[in-house]
Design an enzyme around this catalytic site. Structure first.
Site, short mmCIF file in Angstrom:
data_model
loop_
_atom_site.label_atom_id
_atom_site.label_comp_id
_atom_site.label_asym_id
_atom_site.label_seq_id
_atom_site.Cartn_x
_atom_site.Cartn_y
_atom_site.Cartn_z
N ASN A 7 33.55 -8.06 32.63
CA ASN A 7 32.30 -7.29 32.60
C ASN A 7 32.32 -6.50 31.29
O ASN A 7 33.00 -5.49 31.18
CB ASN A 7 32.27 -6.36 33.82
CG ASN A 7 30.99 -5.56 33.89
OD1 ASN A 7 30.15 -5.63 32.99
ND2 ASN A 7 30.84 -4.78 34.95
N ARG A 91 29.97 -11.25 33.92
CA ARG A 91 28.78 -10.57 34.42
C ARG A 91 27.78 -10.49 33.28
O ARG A 91 28.10 -9.98 32.20
CB ARG A 91 29.14 -9.17 34.89
CG ARG A 91 27.92 -8.42 35.32
CD ARG A 91 28.21 -6.97 35.50
NE ARG A 91 27.01 -6.30 35.93
CZ ARG A 91 26.65 -5.08 35.57
NH1 ARG A 91 27.43 -4.39 34.77
NH2 ARG A 91 25.57 -4.55 36.01
N HIS A 180 21.56 -5.25 40.21
CA HIS A 180 22.59 -5.16 41.26
C HIS A 180 22.58 -6.40 42.17
O HIS A 180 23.04 -6.34 43.31
CB HIS A 180 22.35 -3.95 42.20
CG HIS A 180 22.66 -2.61 41.63
ND1 HIS A 180 21.95 -1.50 42.00
CD2 HIS A 180 23.60 -2.20 40.76
CE1 HIS A 180 22.42 -0.45 41.36
NE2 HIS A 180 23.42 -0.86 40.59
N ARG A 241 19.12 9.24 36.47
CA ARG A 241 17.83 8.55 36.27
C ARG A 241 16.79 9.07 37.26
O ARG A 241 17.10 9.35 38.42
CB ARG A 241 17.97 7.05 36.50
CG ARG A 241 18.75 6.34 35.42
CD ARG A 241 18.70 4.84 35.70
NE ARG A 241 19.60 4.13 34.81
CZ ARG A 241 20.30 3.07 35.18
NH1 ARG A 241 20.23 2.59 36.40
NH2 ARG A 241 21.08 2.46 34.31
N GLU A 385 31.51 -6.90 43.70
CA GLU A 385 30.79 -7.75 42.76
C GLU A 385 31.74 -8.72 42.06
O GLU A 385 31.38 -9.87 41.80
CB GLU A 385 30.03 -6.88 41.75
CG GLU A 385 28.87 -6.16 42.41
CD GLU A 385 28.36 -4.96 41.64
OE1 GLU A 385 27.40 -5.14 40.90
OE2 GLU A 385 28.89 -3.85 41.81
#
Ligand code: ADP
Length: 398
Positions: A7, A91, A180, A241, A385
């Protein structure tokens, strides 16, 4: 069969080495501060022993070379030679409309990932650097791309279109993509496996809430809708956020506070969410929760804004699917926080949901937290993941 999962971020390279024969992680770690002074590789072996390797890392290729040296070293090593690595799973954040599933990386695939850079200007370039570092360092090994967006590609136009002039979708690709995906894919499948339910015949809402957050509705195996949109900014309030806001706030702030586009962008992504509402004290759920439990006013308000946003999506998605059978809770906050799970689940009585308070008292494992009488099953499934990336990689090279 050993699979390396990578990743790549702009200055980091996270890795996990999987043994697919028994699904064990035999090594993992992170190369930090690549191309910045003070580079560091933090490594963990299969037994959980940690070691650190400080030293400047000029670029991602050098970081990967050092990671591979660690993986074969006699002390920390997990494998005796690099030939044991059969494939690398990467990823990749944005696959646009081009990638509906994981793919073997070819020059054409790389070109498409490059074409999609305008949609993910921070992430796709870093992901490409990670891929190219592997091609250089492990030239014989196949590379697979696993996209954050691919799982959501079953979404229909009635759910992914924004009500702005159609030409912006057609010309610029402005639509809901969702992110996601690997996590929502993993936890929804795993929940059905645990509960003995048929995936293609179940209505599921997956709530991924950690520092970042998104919620997805999956009906009979297809994504109906997901809360992140054209970018990961839409939807839930997150650590820093803002999530959903009235879009008219942007021109209003530009006019009245003289903020530039870049300042607005930074405000919405880095200074909002928990951090913004907490007056810059913290962006971490744990601190908000501590204050809430102690009865503090600010923290109580912030946690309510947060959970209300989650409830809004659960309500909307239940309506979109005309019902829900399973609600899955995952990621840093919902895997670990009994308090926040209770705040959400207690508000779902209208759905016939009943929380088992005793069962809810735990951290970080797979567990049903609704009572047997509950009309909807609520289950916690820790996300994984990397496992999902390793699984897709294995399936494409096997
Ligand atoms: P990311 O969203 O960056 O992938 P994670 O899913 O690992 O991150 O979530 C990390 C976040 O989870 C932390 O920033 C923290 O806000 C939250 N978290 C971790 N443990 C707890 C806990 N016990 N209670 C509440 N929130 C927690």
């Amino acid at each position: 069969m050993k699979i390396l999962v990578l990743n790549a971020g702009s200055s980091s390279l996270k890795y996990q080495l999987f043994n697919r024969d028994n699904n064990e992680v035999i090594a993992s770690g992170n190369a930090e501060r690549i191309a910045i002074d003070g580079g560091l590789i933090k490594h963990k072996d299969g037994q959980g022993n940690k070691s650190e390797f400080p030293g400047n890392l000029a670029d991602h290729s050098e970081a990967l070379t050092k990671i591979l040296e660690i993986l074969v070293s006699p002390e920390q090593g997990a494998i005796s030679s690099l030939e044991e690595i059969n494939a690398v799973g990467h990823r990749v954040v944005h696959g646009g409309e081009a990638f509906k599933s994981s793919v073997l990386i070819t020059d054409e695939v790389k070109n498409t990932i490059r074409d999609l850079i305008p949609l993910a200007p921070l992430h796709n370039p870093a992901n490409l650097i990670g891929i190219e570092a592997c091609e250089k360092t492990l030239p014989e090994v196949p590379n697979i791309a696993v996209f954050d967006t691919a799982f959501h590609q079953t979404m229909k136009p009635e759910h992914f279109l924004y009500a702005i002039p159609r030409e912006y979708y057609e010309k610029l690709g402005i639509r809901r993509y969702g992110f996601h995906g690997t996590s929502h894919d993993y936890v929804s499948h795993r929940a059905c496996e645990i509960l003995g339910k048929e995936y293609k015949n179940t209505k599921i809402i997956t709530c991924h809430v950690g520092n970042w957050g998104s919620i997805t509705a999956i009906k009979n195996g297809n994504v109906v809708n997901t809360s992140m949109g054209f970018t990961p900014l839409e939807g839930l309030m997150m650590g820093t956020r803002c999530g959903d806001i009235d879009p008219a706030i942007i021109p209003f702030l530009m006019k009245n506070e003289g903020l530039s586009i870049n300042e607005i962008d930074a405000m919405m992504n880095k200074k909002s969410g928990i951090l913004g509402l907490m007056n810059n004290i913290s962006s971490d759920h744990r601190e908000v929760e501590e204050g809430f439990v102690a009865g503090k006013e600010l923290e109580t308000e912030v946690i309510k804004v947060y959970t209300n946003r989650i409830l809004k999506y659960i309500g909307a998605y239940t309506a979109y699917m005309n019902g829900v059978n399973v609600i899955v809770l995952t990621a840093g906050t919902l895997e670990n926080s009994a308090v926040e799970r209770k705040l959400i689940v207690d508000q779902l009585e209208w759905l016939g949901v009943k929380l088992d308070e005793e069962k809810n008292n735990f951290r970080g494992e797979e567990r049903v937290i609704s009572t047997p009488e509950s009309k909807v099953t609520v289950i916690v499934v820790p996300t994984n993941e990397e496992y999902m990336i390793a699984k897709d990689t294995y399936e494409l090279v096997h």
